[in-house]
Design a protein around this motif. Structure first.
Motif, PDB file in Angstrom:
ATOM      1  N   LEU A 118       1.006  -0.984  -0.133  1.00  0.00           N
ATOM      2  CA  LEU A 118      -0.148  -0.179  -0.035  1.00  0.00           C
ATOM      3  C   LEU A 118       0.757   1.302   0.023  1.00  0.00           C
ATOM      4  N   SER A 119       1.683   1.214   0.800  1.00  0.00           N
ATOM      5  CA  SER A 119       2.917   2.506   0.767  1.00  0.00           C
ATOM      6  C   SER A 119       3.287   2.911  -0.479  1.00  0.00           C
ATOM      7  N   LYS A 120       3.948   1.500  -1.279  1.00  0.00           N
ATOM      8  CA  LYS A 120       4.546   1.713  -2.557  1.00  0.00           C
ATOM      9  C   LYS A 120       3.517   2.350  -3.721  1.00  0.00           C
ATOM     10  N   GLN A 121       2.093   2.001  -3.507  1.00  0.00           N
ATOM     11  CA  GLN A 121       1.108   2.457  -4.221  1.00  0.00           C
ATOM     12  C   GLN A 121       0.929   3.980  -4.193  1.00  0.00           C
ATOM     13  N   VAL A 122       0.652   4.300  -2.896  1.00  0.00           N
ATOM     14  CA  VAL A 122       0.311   5.644  -2.617  1.00  0.00           C
ATOM     15  C   VAL A 122       1.518   6.467  -2.950  1.00  0.00           C
ATOM     16  N   ILE A 123       2.766   6.219  -2.755  1.00  0.00           N
ATOM     17  CA  ILE A 123       3.846   7.211  -2.949  1.00  0.00           C
ATOM     18  C   ILE A 123       3.932   7.446  -4.297  1.00  0.00           C
ATOM     19  N   LYS A 124       3.317   6.743  -5.341  1.00  0.00           N
ATOM     20  CA  LYS A 124       3.345   7.052  -6.777  1.00  0.00           C
ATOM     21  C   LYS A 124       2.531   8.293  -6.850  1.00  0.00           C
ATOM     22  N   SER A 125       1.422   8.341  -5.973  1.00  0.00           N
ATOM     23  CA  SER A 125       0.479   9.806  -6.261  1.00  0.00           C
ATOM     24  C   SER A 125       1.085  10.772  -5.342  1.00  0.00           C
ATOM     25  N   MET A 126       1.788  10.398  -4.181  1.00  0.00           N
ATOM     26  CA  MET A 126       2.388  11.553  -3.503  1.00  0.00           C
ATOM     27  C   MET A 126       3.619  12.140  -3.863  1.00  0.00           C
ATOM     28  N   LYS A 127       4.196  11.474  -4.580  1.00  0.00           N
ATOM     29  CA  LYS A 127       5.620  12.098  -5.402  1.00  0.00           C
ATOM     30  C   LYS A 127       4.967  13.163  -6.510  1.00  0.00           C
ATOM     31  N   LYS A 128       3.950  12.968  -6.887  1.00  0.00           N
ATOM     32  CA  LYS A 128       3.597  13.967  -7.814  1.00  0.00           C
ATOM     33  C   LYS A 128       3.291  15.300  -7.233  1.00  0.00           C
ATOM     34  N   GLN A 129       2.488  15.279  -5.993  1.00  0.00           N
ATOM     35  CA  GLN A 129       2.251  16.661  -5.429  1.00  0.00           C
ATOM     36  C   GLN A 129       3.570  17.003  -4.393  1.00  0.00           C
ATOM     37  N   LYS A 130       4.452  16.161  -4.364  1.00  0.00           N
ATOM     38  CA  LYS A 130       5.700  16.525  -3.496  1.00  0.00           C
ATOM     39  C   LYS A 130       5.493  16.695  -1.980  1.00  0.00           C
ATOM     40  N   SER A 131       4.341  15.775  -1.628  1.00  0.00           N
ATOM     41  CA  SER A 131       4.101  15.911  -0.482  1.00  0.00           C
ATOM     42  C   SER A 131       3.290  14.717   0.107  1.00  0.00           C
ATOM     43  N   GLY A 132       3.395  14.222   1.405  1.00  0.00           N
ATOM     44  CA  GLY A 132       2.608  13.373   1.821  1.00  0.00           C
ATOM     45  C   GLY A 132       2.862  12.589   3.191  1.00  0.00           C
ATOM     46  N   SER A 133       2.319  11.945   4.087  1.00  0.00           N
ATOM     47  CA  SER A 133       2.407  11.341   5.109  1.00  0.00           C
ATOM     48  C   SER A 133       1.984  10.083   5.329  1.00  0.00           C
ATOM     49  N   ILE A 134       2.941   8.881   5.588  1.00  0.00           N
ATOM     50  CA  ILE A 134       2.526   7.541   5.842  1.00  0.00           C
ATOM     51  C   ILE A 134       2.956   7.228   7.288  1.00  0.00           C
ATOM     52  N   LEU A 135       2.064   6.695   8.195  1.00  0.00           N
ATOM     53  CA  LEU A 135       2.023   6.445   9.364  1.00  0.00           C
ATOM     54  C   LEU A 135       1.498   4.931   9.633  1.00  0.00           C
ATOM     55  N   ASN A 136       2.525   4.324  10.114  1.00  0.00           N
ATOM     56  CA  ASN A 136       2.438   2.982  10.461  1.00  0.00           C
ATOM     57  C   ASN A 136       2.177   2.445  12.017  1.00  0.00           C
ATOM     58  N   ILE A 137       1.203   1.682  12.097  1.00  0.00           N
ATOM     59  CA  ILE A 137       0.870   1.098  13.712  1.00  0.00           C
ATOM     60  C   ILE A 137       1.663  -0.074  13.616  1.00  0.00           C
ATOM     61  N   SER A 138       2.667  -0.003  14.561  1.00  0.00           N
ATOM     62  CA  SER A 138       3.546  -1.095  14.746  1.00  0.00           C
ATOM     63  C   SER A 138       3.235  -1.642  16.412  1.00  0.00           C
ATOM     64  N   SER A 139       4.046  -1.668  17.291  1.00  0.00           N
ATOM     65  CA  SER A 139       3.791  -2.260  18.707  1.00  0.00           C
ATOM     66  C   SER A 139       5.163  -2.221  19.306  1.00  0.00           C
ATOM     67  N   ILE A 140       5.167  -2.136  20.616  1.00  0.00           N
ATOM     68  CA  ILE A 140       6.378  -2.301  21.302  1.00  0.00           C
ATOM     69  C   ILE A 140       6.836  -3.530  21.363  1.00  0.00           C
ATOM     70  N   TYR A 141       6.177  -4.629  20.988  1.00  0.00           N
ATOM     71  CA  TYR A 141       6.670  -5.756  20.876  1.00  0.00           C
ATOM     72  C   TYR A 141       7.413  -6.354  19.671  1.00  0.00           C
ATOM     73  N   GLY A 142       7.334  -5.124  18.523  1.00  0.00           N
ATOM     74  CA  GLY A 142       8.508  -5.159  17.572  1.00  0.00           C
ATOM     75  C   GLY A 142       9.941  -4.617  18.106  1.00  0.00           C
ATOM     76  N   ARG A 143       9.809  -4.471  19.130  1.00  0.00           N
ATOM     77  CA  ARG A 143      11.232  -4.092  19.551  1.00  0.00           C
ATOM     78  C   ARG A 143      11.873  -4.933  20.861  1.00  0.00           C
ATOM     79  N   GLU A 144      11.082  -5.964  21.108  1.00  0.00           N
ATOM     80  CA  GLU A 144      11.431  -6.572  22.393  1.00  0.00           C
ATOM     81  C   GLU A 144      10.467  -7.799  22.552  1.00  0.00           C
ATOM     82  N   SER A 145      10.823  -8.734  23.373  1.00  0.00           N
ATOM     83  CA  SER A 145      10.067  -9.977  23.334  1.00  0.00           C
ATOM     84  C   SER A 145       8.806  -9.669  24.372  1.00  0.00           C
ATOM     85  N   GLY A 146       7.687 -10.885  24.044  1.00  0.00           N
ATOM     86  CA  GLY A 146       6.513 -10.578  24.720  1.00  0.00           C
ATOM     87  C   GLY A 146       5.337 -10.605  23.730  1.00  0.00           C
ATOM     88  N   GLY A 147       4.284 -11.450  23.970  1.00  0.00           N
ATOM     89  CA  GLY A 147       3.266 -11.482  22.992  1.00  0.00           C
ATOM     90  C   GLY A 147       3.598 -12.752  22.036  1.00  0.00           C
TER      91      GLY A 147
END
Length: 252
Positions: A118-147
């Motif tokens: 999805l990010s690669k697809q929207v970047i094609k559009s964002m590059k044309k307008q020279k602006s955009g923001s992508i925000l990903n929802i990760s987790s603290i457990y992407g950095r440490e054990s647990g879960g």
């Protein structure tokens, strides 16, 4: 603080309930043009009834062809995209040796590959307008054990991807960042179910594992999300921000 989000075109995956729904609500409050994606039309319709003038898209983002169709339809409807929030995610499996490989593939398709695509697809559009923001929802457990390990592994990959992509696209005026929530409670969360079924164990968990002594709320994630997505966070690039009440064990 005026976040200058009025009339911004925002697309949120997993936006029909939980954290995604609250993020959508906050963007609506900021007068953005909000669209949400989900698999369940019933939840999508409920979200539309709650939030009012939003656009809903029923799509299974674990399917590559549906992802492509989603972005094509979105751009046809709205012309361009300013903000993508990759919120959809989930957990499966158990101990490593007991978890079949297909569960790892499923976790990565939902939590990681969908975000990359999805990010690669929207970047094609964002590059044309020279602006955009992508925000990903990760987790603290992407950095440490647990879960669960499938979840941890895919969220760790997501954090790494956030940093790598941000370095590539900031030259085009596109910022990529991530939020790493701790334990967040809402009506469709596992914590809500466990709080009802195992009250004593949950009280012990809160007392020993979270310095704030309580669960976080979707609103507390959403408040950070709208800021990071806005131009007020213009110098935050490639960051993954813990929003966890002190739960994370990281000390650097």
């Amino acid at each position: 603080m005026d976040l200058h989000l009025e009339k911004k075109n925002v697309l949120i995956t997993g936006g029909s309930k939980g954290i995604g729904l609250e993020i959508a609500k906050r963007f609506v409050e900021e007068k953005a043009n909000v669209s949400i994606v989900g698999r369940d039309i019933e939840y999508l319709n409920k979200a539309k009834d709650l939030l009012g003038n939003i656009t809903i898209y029923q799509s299974d983002i674990t399917n590559h062809y549906e992802r492509s169709g989603l972005i094509d339809k979105y751009l046809l409807d709205h012309g361009h995209i300013d903000i993508l929030v990759n919120n959809a995610g989930g957990s499966n499996g158990g101990e490593i040796l007991e978890t079949p490989m297909e569960k790892f593939y499923e976790a990565f398709e939902l939590n990681y590959f969908s975000v990359v695509d999805l990010s690669k697809q929207v970047i094609k559009s964002m590059k044309k307008q020279k602006s955009g923001s992508i925000l990903n929802i990760s987790s603290i457990y992407g950095r440490e054990s647990g879960g669960k390990v499938t979840y941890n592994n895919s969220k760790a990959a997501l954090i790494s991807f956030t940093k790598a992509l941000s370095s590539e696209v900031i030259q085009y005026g596109i910022r990529v960042n991530s939020i790493a929530p701790g334990s967040i409670i809402h009506e469709s969360s596992i914590w809500e179910k466990l709080s009802q079924e195992k009250q004593m164990e949950i009280e012990t968990f809160l007392d020993t594992q979270i310095p704030a002594k309580r669960f976080g709320t979707p609103e507390e994630i959403a408040n950070v999300a709208v800021f990071l997505a806005s131009d007020q966070a213009s110098w935050i690039v490639g960051a993954t921000i813990n929003v966890d009440g002190g739960q994370s064990k990281m000390n650097f």
